[in-house]
Design an enzyme around this catalytic site. Structure first.
Site, short mmCIF file in Angstrom:
data_model
loop_
_atom_site.label_atom_id
_atom_site.label_comp_id
_atom_site.label_asym_id
_atom_site.label_seq_id
_atom_site.Cartn_x
_atom_site.Cartn_y
_atom_site.Cartn_z
N PHE A 143 -8.02 3.99 -3.83
CA PHE A 143 -6.56 3.91 -3.74
C PHE A 143 -6.14 4.31 -2.33
O PHE A 143 -6.50 5.39 -1.85
CB PHE A 143 -5.89 4.84 -4.76
CG PHE A 143 -4.39 4.69 -4.76
CD1 PHE A 143 -3.78 3.68 -5.49
CD2 PHE A 143 -3.58 5.52 -3.99
CE1 PHE A 143 -2.39 3.52 -5.47
CE2 PHE A 143 -2.20 5.37 -3.96
CZ PHE A 143 -1.60 4.36 -4.71
N ASP A 228 -10.13 8.04 4.22
CA ASP A 228 -8.77 8.34 3.75
C ASP A 228 -8.79 9.73 3.12
O ASP A 228 -9.31 9.92 2.02
CB ASP A 228 -8.37 7.26 2.72
CG ASP A 228 -7.01 7.51 2.11
OD1 ASP A 228 -6.51 8.64 2.18
OD2 ASP A 228 -6.47 6.56 1.51
N LYS A 257 0.38 13.43 2.31
CA LYS A 257 0.67 14.40 1.24
C LYS A 257 1.09 15.77 1.81
O LYS A 257 2.18 15.90 2.32
CB LYS A 257 -0.51 14.50 0.30
CG LYS A 257 -0.74 13.16 -0.45
CD LYS A 257 -1.14 13.37 -1.87
CE LYS A 257 -1.48 12.07 -2.58
NZ LYS A 257 -0.40 11.51 -3.35
C1 LIG Z 1 -6.16 8.61 -1.19
C2 LIG Z 1 -4.73 8.17 -1.04
N1 LIG Z 1 -4.41 7.38 -0.01
C3 LIG Z 1 -3.14 6.95 0.16
C4 LIG Z 1 -2.14 7.30 -0.70
C5 LIG Z 1 -0.76 6.80 -0.49
O1 LIG Z 1 0.08 7.83 -0.05
P1 LIG Z 1 1.67 7.66 -0.15
O2 LIG Z 1 2.03 7.62 -1.58
O3 LIG Z 1 2.19 8.87 0.59
O4 LIG Z 1 2.01 6.39 0.57
C6 LIG Z 1 -2.44 8.14 -1.78
C7 LIG Z 1 -1.39 8.52 -2.75
O5 LIG Z 1 -1.63 8.99 -3.83
C8 LIG Z 1 -3.77 8.58 -1.96
O6 LIG Z 1 -4.12 9.36 -3.00
#
Ligand SMILES: Cc1ncc(COP(=O)(O)O)c(C=O)c1O
Length: 399
Positions: A143, A228, A257
């Site tokens: 994700f 990520d 986050k």
């Molecule tokens: C691993 C990861 N990358 C990217 C995101 C996306 O972040 P945002 O919701 O701040 O766009 C999330 C959100 O849960 C995430 O868990």
């Protein structure tokens, strides 16, 4: 807010909201430490941290003080100008990334933005610009956000499917499969984008061997390795960055986050020896604004003061040990690292979440059957014990 407005928050939101969110019928109005309160004054232990954001809990005094001081000094300053807070944050982030990156002598460059998805957008665009290549490889169950570029790398077909044709082509390989990585990464690959611990995908940990193999294959074939760390980073997984568990250094790291203590912020960091991207190839009005930078400096400083990674490691291991020692009905597996904990159930997780809420505990799903705990890293072990006892009771009640 007046009582009249509070009492209609649910119906008013339902009237005007986009529909994009599945919502719980609970109106939260205040938070302090690891507790949030609803509009009737009822407390809940918050094991969601607002989707993993509140690493330091709610209303942390250092963050509220930094926000308030910066709000009365300078809130906005676009990247067309230099800014003292932004410069200070760059230095702090560079120190943090450099601490375990012995092979990176050049330091890091940063693109600051406003969310995790934007951090991944920036990382993908930077990879394209820095390599001149187009290919993207990501992992099944991964994700990375819901903006179009990041969505292309996100695996879940329920999220990606409705936008087929609009998202970039991405080769999704099986997580932890070295042969699949070797087959998918070619001399046309710009970037491999993965999580070192998959959060939303069900709390799955990368094998250290797989991460090391990805690092090796990317280097051999001239592709950039993007990790990520939006959810797993900044101490949550018992290290400043979850990839430290494998002893590797990515080419690009993305953050979001909790980076600014709850103020929206994202960051893409890449090894400075990769160079800069050409002017105007990317940008953001709010990116690197002094308010978010001041909040991030306060948050990272506070996380360092309490040695958040060590704390998450200790408290998380204790919690997983407690869970593993119980004979919990309906539990298929208990996974996690640091304070990212996944309890895979044999049945759907929604009834468990609902029953926990009735008992004053808020937790998250990860997919349809995994109960995900993302407590603030400042949680007291006795608070977490209380939550675990409620989880045990709910699992027995629903068995
Ligand atoms: C691993 C990861 N990358 C990217 C995101 C996306 O972040 P945002 O919701 O701040 O766009 C999330 C959100 O849960 C995430 O868990």
């Amino acid at each position: 807010m007046s009582d009249a407005i509070l009492s209609t928050a649910i119906s008013t939101e339902d009237q005007f909201t986009s529909g994009a969110y599945t919502k719980r019928p609970l109106t939260l109005v205040r938070g302090q430490g690891c507790t949030v309160w609803d509009d009737e004054g009822r407390p809940y232990l918050d094991l969601t941290s607002g989707q993993g954001v509140a690493l330091l809990g709610h209303a942390h005094p250092a963050i509220t003080a930094a926000i308030s001081a910066q709000a009365s000094t300078l809130i906005t300053c676009a990247e067309a100008f230099y800014n003292d807070r932004r410069a200070e944050l760059y230095t702090l982030l560079n120190t943090l990334l450099q601490a375990d990156a012995q092979d990176v002598t050049s330091g890091w460059r940063f693109f600051l933005c406003n969310s995790g998805a934007e951090a991944n957008e920036a990382a993908l665009k930077a990879a394209r610009l820095l390599t001149g290549r187009c290919g993207i490889v990501a992992a099944k169950r991964g994700f990375h956000g819901r903006t179009l570029g990041a969505l292309g790398a996100t695996f879940n077909p329920d999220y990606r499917g409705p936008f087929a044709g609009w998202t970039p082509d991405v080769a999704h390989i099986a997580y932890n499969d070295i042969d699949a990585a070797r087959a998918a990464i070619t001399d046309q690959t710009a970037a491999v984008l993965i999580e070192a611990v998959q959060g939303e995908g069900g709390v799955h940990l990368a094998d250290a061997d797989w991460l090391r193999a990805l690092r090796r294959i990317c280097t051999e074939r001239g592709a950039l390795l993007i990790v990520d760390e939006v959810q797993a980073g900044l101490g949550r997984c018992g290290r400043w960055f979850a990839y430290h568990h494998a002893g590797i250094t990515p080419d690009i790291v993305t953050l979001g986050k909790g980076i600014a203590g709850g103020v929206p912020m994202g960051a893409a960091a890449w090894r400075a020896d990769l160079g800069t991207i050409p002017p105007a190839t990317h940008g953001s009005t709010f990116g690197g604004n002094p308010l978010a930078c001041a909040a991030a400096i306060a948050a990272i400083t506070a996380l360092r003061q309490i040695d958040a990674p060590a704390r998450a490691d200790r408290v998380g291991a204790r919690a997983r040990g407690w869970l593993a020692a119980r004979d919990l009905p309906g539990v298929r597996d208990i996974r996690g690292v640091g304070l990212m904990i996944g309890i895979e159930l044999r049945t759907r997780v929604t009834p468990v979440l609902q029953a926990l809420q009735v008992r004053g505990v808020l937790a998250l799903p990860a997919g349809k059957t995994v109960l995900r705990l993302l407590p603030p890293l400042v949680i007291d072990p006795s608070e977490l014990d209380h939550a675990l006892i409620q989880i045990e009771a709910v699992l027995h009640d629903l068995a």
